[in-house]
Design a protein around this motif. Structure first.
Motif, mmCIF file in Angstrom:
data_model
loop_
_atom_site.group_PDB
_atom_site.id
_atom_site.type_symbol
_atom_site.label_atom_id
_atom_site.label_comp_id
_atom_site.label_asym_id
_atom_site.label_seq_id
_atom_site.Cartn_x
_atom_site.Cartn_y
_atom_site.Cartn_z
ATOM 1 N N ARG A 196 0.850 -1.177 0.000
ATOM 2 C CA ARG A 196 0.000 0.000 0.000
ATOM 3 C C ARG A 196 0.892 1.237 0.000
ATOM 4 O O ARG A 196 2.097 1.141 0.131
ATOM 5 C CB ARG A 196 -0.896 0.014 1.237
ATOM 6 C CG ARG A 196 -1.835 -1.184 1.341
ATOM 7 C CD ARG A 196 -2.522 -1.175 2.698
ATOM 8 N NE ARG A 196 -1.566 -1.389 3.775
ATOM 9 C CZ ARG A 196 -1.699 -0.881 5.004
ATOM 10 N NH1 ARG A 196 -2.725 -0.098 5.282
ATOM 11 N NH2 ARG A 196 -0.786 -1.136 5.934
ATOM 12 N N THR A 197 0.258 2.381 -0.125
ATOM 13 C CA THR A 197 0.982 3.639 -0.030
ATOM 14 C C THR A 197 0.513 4.362 1.218
ATOM 15 O O THR A 197 -0.663 4.697 1.350
ATOM 16 C CB THR A 197 0.730 4.523 -1.263
ATOM 17 O OG1 THR A 197 1.178 3.831 -2.431
ATOM 18 C CG2 THR A 197 1.490 5.833 -1.139
ATOM 19 N N LEU A 198 1.437 4.589 2.154
ATOM 20 C CA LEU A 198 1.117 5.300 3.386
ATOM 21 C C LEU A 198 1.664 6.720 3.292
ATOM 22 O O LEU A 198 2.840 6.923 2.998
ATOM 23 C CB LEU A 198 1.733 4.580 4.591
ATOM 24 C CG LEU A 198 1.167 3.194 4.917
ATOM 25 C CD1 LEU A 198 1.924 2.575 6.079
ATOM 26 C CD2 LEU A 198 -0.317 3.287 5.243
ATOM 27 N N THR A 199 0.808 7.692 3.535
ATOM 28 C CA THR A 199 1.209 9.098 3.490
ATOM 29 C C THR A 199 1.571 9.577 4.894
ATOM 30 O O THR A 199 1.314 8.893 5.892
ATOM 31 C CB THR A 199 0.074 9.957 2.926
ATOM 32 O OG1 THR A 199 -1.053 9.888 3.826
ATOM 33 C CG2 THR A 199 -0.346 9.452 1.549
ATOM 34 N N ALA A 200 2.149 10.775 4.962
ATOM 35 C CA ALA A 200 2.536 11.335 6.252
ATOM 36 C C ALA A 200 1.327 11.532 7.164
ATOM 37 O O ALA A 200 1.443 11.419 8.394
ATOM 38 C CB ALA A 200 3.253 12.674 6.033
ATOM 39 N N GLU A 201 0.148 11.800 6.578
ATOM 40 C CA GLU A 201 -1.059 12.004 7.378
ATOM 41 C C GLU A 201 -1.545 10.724 8.043
ATOM 42 O O GLU A 201 -2.310 10.777 9.008
ATOM 43 C CB GLU A 201 -2.180 12.573 6.505
ATOM 44 C CG GLU A 201 -1.985 14.010 6.052
ATOM 45 C CD GLU A 201 -0.904 14.128 4.981
ATOM 46 O OE1 GLU A 201 -0.631 13.118 4.286
ATOM 47 O OE2 GLU A 201 -0.320 15.219 4.843
ATOM 48 N N GLN A 202 -1.122 9.569 7.545
ATOM 49 C CA GLN A 202 -1.543 8.288 8.114
ATOM 50 C C GLN A 202 -0.550 7.751 9.147
ATOM 51 O O GLN A 202 -0.777 6.681 9.700
ATOM 52 C CB GLN A 202 -1.699 7.252 6.995
ATOM 53 C CG GLN A 202 -2.794 7.577 5.993
ATOM 54 C CD GLN A 202 -2.768 6.602 4.830
ATOM 55 O OE1 GLN A 202 -1.969 6.711 3.903
ATOM 56 N NE2 GLN A 202 -3.651 5.618 4.891
ATOM 57 N N LEU A 203 0.523 8.497 9.403
ATOM 58 C CA LEU A 203 1.594 7.990 10.254
ATOM 59 C C LEU A 203 1.729 8.814 11.524
ATOM 60 O O LEU A 203 1.507 10.029 11.529
ATOM 61 C CB LEU A 203 2.923 8.013 9.501
ATOM 62 C CG LEU A 203 3.023 7.159 8.239
ATOM 63 C CD1 LEU A 203 4.327 7.451 7.515
ATOM 64 C CD2 LEU A 203 2.919 5.678 8.575
ATOM 65 N N GLU A 204 2.103 8.127 12.587
ATOM 66 C CA GLU A 204 2.533 8.771 13.826
ATOM 67 C C GLU A 204 4.006 8.420 14.015
ATOM 68 O O GLU A 204 4.354 7.247 14.113
ATOM 69 C CB GLU A 204 1.713 8.287 15.018
ATOM 70 C CG GLU A 204 2.155 8.912 16.336
ATOM 71 C CD GLU A 204 1.389 8.365 17.531
ATOM 72 O OE1 GLU A 204 1.716 8.761 18.662
ATOM 73 O OE2 GLU A 204 0.487 7.537 17.331
ATOM 74 N N VAL A 205 4.862 9.429 14.048
ATOM 75 C CA VAL A 205 6.306 9.208 14.080
ATOM 76 C C VAL A 205 6.914 10.025 15.212
ATOM 77 O O VAL A 205 6.586 11.201 15.406
ATOM 78 C CB VAL A 205 6.967 9.601 12.742
ATOM 79 C CG1 VAL A 205 8.466 9.341 12.784
ATOM 80 C CG2 VAL A 205 6.325 8.839 11.586
ATOM 81 N N ALA A 206 7.813 9.388 15.958
ATOM 82 C CA ALA A 206 8.548 10.082 17.019
ATOM 83 C C ALA A 206 9.944 9.477 17.117
ATOM 84 O O ALA A 206 10.175 8.351 16.668
ATOM 85 C CB ALA A 206 7.823 9.977 18.350
ATOM 86 N N VAL A 207 10.865 10.223 17.707
ATOM 87 C CA VAL A 207 12.241 9.742 17.859
ATOM 88 C C VAL A 207 12.728 10.006 19.275
ATOM 89 O O VAL A 207 12.261 10.926 19.956
ATOM 90 C CB VAL A 207 13.209 10.423 16.857
ATOM 91 C CG1 VAL A 207 12.881 10.042 15.445
ATOM 92 C CG2 VAL A 207 13.209 11.945 17.041
ATOM 93 N N LEU A 208 13.663 9.169 19.707
ATOM 94 C CA LEU A 208 14.529 9.462 20.830
ATOM 95 C C LEU A 208 15.883 9.812 20.237
ATOM 96 O O LEU A 208 16.605 8.934 19.749
ATOM 97 C CB LEU A 208 14.642 8.254 21.764
ATOM 98 C CG LEU A 208 13.414 7.914 22.614
ATOM 99 C CD1 LEU A 208 13.592 6.560 23.285
ATOM 100 C CD2 LEU A 208 13.147 9.000 23.655
ATOM 101 N N ASP A 209 16.214 11.101 20.220
ATOM 102 C CA ASP A 209 17.389 11.608 19.514
ATOM 103 C C ASP A 209 18.513 11.865 20.522
ATOM 104 O O ASP A 209 18.428 12.798 21.334
ATOM 105 C CB ASP A 209 17.022 12.880 18.767
ATOM 106 C CG ASP A 209 18.161 13.419 17.920
ATOM 107 O OD1 ASP A 209 19.266 12.822 17.940
ATOM 108 O OD2 ASP A 209 17.948 14.441 17.238
ATOM 109 N N ARG A 210 19.565 11.052 20.478
ATOM 110 C CA ARG A 210 20.670 11.199 21.436
ATOM 111 C C ARG A 210 21.448 12.502 21.217
ATOM 112 O O ARG A 210 22.112 12.985 22.118
ATOM 113 C CB ARG A 210 21.602 9.982 21.349
ATOM 114 C CG ARG A 210 22.574 9.986 20.230
ATOM 115 C CD ARG A 210 23.516 8.789 20.257
ATOM 116 N NE ARG A 210 22.970 7.688 19.461
ATOM 117 C CZ ARG A 210 22.398 6.619 19.989
ATOM 118 N NH1 ARG A 210 22.320 6.473 21.296
ATOM 119 N NH2 ARG A 210 21.917 5.671 19.208
#
Length: 254
Positions: A196-210
């Motif tokens: 499928r094609t997932l767009t940015a609006e369909q995603l929840e993204v987070a980082v732990l950035d050292r």
């Protein structure tokens, strides 16, 4: 008086485990990957109000799949545990391992109790360290067991298929855009193998950035920043394939 129907303890526990697994599998998957500067969390979640990924403490984050009200209660309990321990002792005493042990005790007690249904949740607790080898990722299934993960892990939905895809393609030292691209590709795969094609609006993204200068390393990636990283990942993948094609052409000409 009728005789109560007897069910062996082994069968009762197996039935409870099957019940929890079916509930977890109905949810959309969450993927967690290590990259060169930290840990990235990617979930298929179009909602902007109900989060699957959240901050727990300075260097610790939490991801979950399953019933929202159940894992939200666990998240709140984890935040309270971390705040109390950090206030009573020291902020460095709050660790992902300690939090995972608390969650394991809670989930294990609920799973073993005959008086209530098991929680239909699967959790990931991750902590970013000063170097990649110091990162910690723990997966906690519904029964309260703890699995120490390395590199990449997926929970919920088609977790087995996604984990297999990640194991074959994840490598140490990936950039954030490369890790994000791989995570989205794995989430976009259906059980029948199609994509499928997932767009940015369909995603929840987070980082732990050292590398983040603040004491709190958790950061959500939203809007244009997320779209730019997705575009960078696509561009790097295309350039890699182009270089492979050119090298194969040159070798065939020789």
């Amino acid at each position: 008086m009728s005789t109560p129907f007897y069910v062996s303890p082994q069968q009762a526990m197996a039935d409870r485990a099957e019940y929890a697994r079916k509930g977890i599998a109905r949810g959309r998957s969450v993927v967690v990957l290590q990259y060169n500067d930290g840990v990235v969390f990617v979930a298929e979640n179009p909602s902007r109000a109900l989060h699957k990924v959240s901050e727990i403490y300075d260097r610790i984050a939490f991801a979950a799949v399953g019933k929202y009200n159940e894992f939200e209660n666990l998240r709140i309990g984890g935040v309270r545990y971390a705040d109390l321990r950090g206030y009573t002792y020291d902020r460095d005493d709050v660790t992902a391992r300690g939090l995972a042990n608390v969650y394991a005790q809670t989930l294990g007690t609920i799973f073993s109790s005959a008086g209530e249904k098991p929680y239909e949740v699967e959790l990931i607790v991750a902590e970013v360290g000063a170097a990649p080898e110091d990162d910690q990722i723990y997966r906690l299934p519904h029964d309260g067991s703890i699995v120490d993960e390395h590199g990449s892990v997926a929970v919920g939905g088609n977790a087995d298929q996604i984990s297999s895809y990640l194991d074959q393609r994840h490598r140490d030292g990936m950039t954030l855009s490369e890790a994000l691209k791989l995570a989205v590709e794995s989430l976009a795969r259906d059980t029948n193998g199609s994509e499928r094609t997932l767009t940015a609006e369909q995603l929840e993204v987070a980082v732990l950035d050292r590398k983040r200068p603040q004491q709190r390393k958790f950061k959500r990636l939203l809007g244009r920043q997320l779209q730019r990283l997705l575009d960078e990942g696509s561009g790097s993948a295309e350039s890699t394939s182009d270089s492979e094609e050119s090298s194969s052409e040159s070798s065939s000409e020789e």
